[in-house]
Design a protein around this motif. Structure first.
Motif, PDB file in Angstrom:
ATOM      1  N   LEU A   1       2.432  12.876   5.868  1.00  0.00           N
ATOM      2  CA  LEU A   1       3.162  11.965   5.005  1.00  0.00           C
ATOM      3  C   LEU A   1       2.207  11.286   4.037  1.00  0.00           C
ATOM      4  CD1 LEU A   1       5.592  10.186   7.533  1.00  0.00           C
ATOM      5  CD2 LEU A   1       6.089  12.137   6.046  1.00  0.00           C
ATOM      6  N   SER A   2       2.789  10.648   3.060  1.00  0.00           N
ATOM      7  CA  SER A   2       1.967   9.852   2.154  1.00  0.00           C
ATOM      8  C   SER A   2       1.417   8.645   2.905  1.00  0.00           C
ATOM      9  CB  SER A   2       2.804   9.403   0.954  1.00  0.00           C
ATOM     10  OG  SER A   2       3.839   8.534   1.390  1.00  0.00           O
ATOM     11  N   GLU A   3       0.366   8.062   2.365  1.00  0.00           N
ATOM     12  CA  GLU A   3      -0.263   6.936   3.048  1.00  0.00           C
ATOM     13  C   GLU A   3       0.703   5.780   3.234  1.00  0.00           C
ATOM     14  OE1 GLU A   3      -3.533   3.779   1.633  1.00  0.00           O
ATOM     15  OE2 GLU A   3      -4.365   5.808   1.927  1.00  0.00           O
ATOM     16  N   ARG A   4       1.502   5.496   2.243  1.00  0.00           N
ATOM     17  CA  ARG A   4       2.446   4.383   2.313  1.00  0.00           C
ATOM     18  C   ARG A   4       3.473   4.601   3.416  1.00  0.00           C
ATOM     19  NH1 ARG A   4       4.546   0.272  -0.868  1.00  0.00           N
ATOM     20  NH2 ARG A   4       6.794  -0.075  -0.682  1.00  0.00           N
ATOM     21  N   ASP A   5       4.084   5.801   3.424  1.00  0.00           N
ATOM     22  CA  ASP A   5       5.116   6.087   4.423  1.00  0.00           C
ATOM     23  C   ASP A   5       4.522   6.163   5.829  1.00  0.00           C
ATOM     24  OD1 ASP A   5       6.976   6.158   2.424  1.00  0.00           O
ATOM     25  OD2 ASP A   5       6.880   8.346   2.176  1.00  0.00           O
ATOM     26  N   ALA A   6       3.316   6.726   5.934  1.00  0.00           N
ATOM     27  CA  ALA A   6       2.689   6.828   7.250  1.00  0.00           C
ATOM     28  C   ALA A   6       2.399   5.440   7.814  1.00  0.00           C
ATOM     29  CB  ALA A   6       1.406   7.648   7.155  1.00  0.00           C
ATOM     30  N   CYS A   7       1.909   4.532   6.961  1.00  0.00           N
ATOM     31  CA  CYS A   7       1.605   3.176   7.436  1.00  0.00           C
ATOM     32  C   CYS A   7       2.873   2.441   7.849  1.00  0.00           C
ATOM     33  CB  CYS A   7       0.881   2.397   6.336  1.00  0.00           C
ATOM     34  SG  CYS A   7      -0.806   2.969   6.014  1.00  0.00           S
ATOM     35  N   LYS A   8       3.945   2.554   7.052  1.00  0.00           N
ATOM     36  CA  LYS A   8       5.185   1.866   7.379  1.00  0.00           C
ATOM     37  C   LYS A   8       5.761   2.369   8.697  1.00  0.00           C
ATOM     38  CE  LYS A   8       8.224   0.906   4.326  1.00  0.00           C
ATOM     39  NZ  LYS A   8       9.244   1.017   3.267  1.00  0.00           N
ATOM     40  N   THR A   9       5.718   3.677   8.906  1.00  0.00           N
ATOM     41  CA  THR A   9       6.257   4.234  10.143  1.00  0.00           C
ATOM     42  C   THR A   9       5.427   3.818  11.343  1.00  0.00           C
ATOM     43  OG1 THR A   9       7.087   6.158   8.916  1.00  0.00           O
ATOM     44  CG2 THR A   9       6.917   6.360  11.318  1.00  0.00           C
ATOM     45  N   MET A  10       4.088   3.872  11.216  1.00  0.00           N
ATOM     46  CA  MET A  10       3.220   3.544  12.356  1.00  0.00           C
ATOM     47  C   MET A  10       3.328   2.069  12.712  1.00  0.00           C
ATOM     48  SD  MET A  10       1.242   5.167  14.405  1.00  0.00           S
ATOM     49  CE  MET A  10       1.479   4.214  15.905  1.00  0.00           C
ATOM     50  N   VAL A  11       3.358   1.211  11.710  1.00  0.00           N
ATOM     51  CA  VAL A  11       3.489  -0.220  11.988  1.00  0.00           C
ATOM     52  C   VAL A  11       4.848  -0.506  12.622  1.00  0.00           C
ATOM     53  CG1 VAL A  11       3.644  -2.498  10.923  1.00  0.00           C
ATOM     54  CG2 VAL A  11       1.861  -0.898  10.204  1.00  0.00           C
TER      55      VAL A  11
END
Length: 497
Positions: free
Chosen positions: A422-432
């Motif tokens: 995923l893109s960095e933004r989407d990956a961070c939102k999902t992981m958080v």
């Protein structure tokens, strides 16, 4: 047998058997060779009646060099061995001394040391009256290969024992041989024993003795600890472990018993450290059951315990930084964001860390230990930081503490899959979002679901997992409750009458 002289008794036995048996059989009965039997039959005297031999059967190969060269070398350094001296003779006299003379040289050296060698240490056996001596020591137990939750668990065992009865108490130590570990283990043993011995002995523990001082003075904290319990502190001489033999031998017996019990158990893996501590305590109690009679004799001889224990923690000040982190003895701990900017008093226990602010305990976390050769351990609790991450999820990608915040390996694996696909933004939102969901009390259940998702090669769906592990509650209808009038109760009473 070669090298053994025939005795008069053997001669008499041979002659007794010879009257009924052959020469070979009689010699075998008497324990001598057939050649010796023939010599006996050809002689009228007993072995004790023969004059002592004053001649050599062969020429002494060391006669030319023994007094003039070998003995001076031994006087210069008595620890020179036979191989070294033989090699030196071979260099000085090429071709004259072969390896066949080594045994003779070694025998002569041993005889010389018995007469002219240095004095050797003498072991003095000691009596241990009941109630007089208690001993403490640490031992490394890494060879037991114990695993906690699938990871190797390097640790030590602190053991206290009474020299007279052999009663013992063992405590698990995940850190080093610190004064805190010594104090906690010793006090736990004394209070479980119900008494105090007259003397407490250790080896050269840096937690108890200032080994850098010329007089090997007691550390102030250890001296205060012994004074609190009324014990006299003593120690064995440096590098003389046999002087502490009562505890050293019990280290061996305890680790052997633990190893055998682990083999009988069939696995060396434990789910939690507490489970392993109970396992160790069970083995120790088996040892103590064997010395119950001796302990019954020794216990009345022990001194009374003080009114209370002394402190079992170390206090250090620390400041919670703007990163919601405080550092104690090179170890980083996370804290709730409300404590940022405050100076707290940290109490270090062997197993936990407490933060006190204004006389109130505001934080209690497990103590961090070094794992895998880690120089600066960390104990980062994602629950302290996930609320701030939800407001700034993009900071997660290059966060310095990112790898330390994952509560389990499956969460780390999930982040690696998300960041790769995923893109960095989407990956961070999902992981958080996943960490926030875990912080609500669904960490274990969510971990199981993530393992299944990763096995199928899919990406986790945050909304679907939220509905699965934390479904939204339905709307609660408003219920109007109408209370009856008090006059109604009067009417019921009239009917009852």
């Amino acid at each position: 047998m070669p090298g053994k002289k025939i005795t008069d008794h053997q001669v008499h036995k041979y002659k007794q058997h010879r009257n009924q048996l052959s020469q070979v059989a009689a010699a075998a009965k008497a324990g001598i060779s057939e050649c010796s039997a023939r010599r006996i039959e050809g002689s009228d005297t007993l072995p004790s009646q023969k004059p002592a031999r004053d001649w050599r059967t062969r020429k002494d190969p060391l006669a030319p060099v023994w007094e003039g060269e070998v003995v001076p070398l031994l006087r210069q350094d008595p620890l020179l061995n036979g191989v070294t001296l033989l090699e030196e003779l071979q260099r000085r006299y090429p071709g004259q001394y072969g390896t066949g003379v080594l045994r003779t040289l070694q025998r002569r050296i041993r005889q010389w040391r018995a007469v002219h060698g240095a004095e050797r240490d003498i072991f003095f056996a000691q009596e241990h009256p009941p109630g007089r001596l208690g001993l403490s020591d640490f031992t490394v137990a890494d060879d037991l290969a114990v695993e906690i939750d699938g990871a190797a668990f390097p640790h030590r065992l602190y053991q206290f024992t009474l020299a007279h009865s052999g009663w013992r108490h063992a405590v698990l130590v995940a850190s080093g041989e610190s004064f805190l570990a010594l104090s906690t283990g010793l006090q736990a043993a004394l209070w479980k024993l119900g008494g105090v011995p007259e003397e407490h002995r250790t080896d050269s523990l840096s937690a108890a003795f200032n080994n850098l001082a010329e007089k090997q003075e007691l550390t102030r904290r250890y001296e205060s600890l012994c004074e609190h319990y009324g014990m006299r502190a003593s120690r064995c001489n440096p590098s003389q472990s046999h002087e502490n033999g009562s505890i050293e031998s019990r280290h061996d017996s305890l680790k052997t018993a633990l190893d055998q019990a682990l083999r009988l158990r069939g696995t060396r893996r434990f789910d939690t450290q507490s489970e392993y501590e109970r396992f160790v305590d069970t083995i120790v109690q088996r040892f103590n059951a064997r010395v119950s009679k001796a302990l019954a004799v020794e216990r009345p001889m022990l001194r009374l315990l003080p009114a209370r224990r002394t402190s079992e923690y170390e206090e250090l000040p620390a400041r919670v930084s703007k990163y919601a982190i405080f550092t104690v003895k090179g170890v980083q701990y996370s804290a709730p964001s409300q404590l940022i900017g405050h100076r707290v008093m940290v109490r270090l226990y062997p197993q936990q860390v407490e933060c006190w602010l204004g006389g109130q305990c505001v934080l209690k976390v497990p103590r961090a230990t070094s794992q895998g050769g880690q120089r600066h351990p960390r104990r980062i609790d994602y629950r302290h930081l996930v609320a701030a991450l939800k407001r700034k999820p993009g900071a997660f990608a290059r966060w310095v503490l990112r790898d330390a915040v994952f509560p389990r390996d499956v969460y780390r694996q999930t982040w690696e899959r998300l960041s790769a696909q995923l893109s960095e933004r989407d990956a961070c939102k999902t992981m958080v979002g996943l960490l926030a969901l875990a912080a609500e009390g669904h960490e274990a259940q969510l971990a199981d679901e993530l393992e299944q998702v990763l096995e199928m090669g899919q990406l986790p769906d945050l909304e679907a997992l939220t509905e699965l592990v934390a479904p939204r509650r339905g709307d609660v209808p408003d219920v109007a409750v109408q209370l009856p009038t008090l006059a109604g109760y009067d009417a019921l009473l009239e009917v009852a009458q």
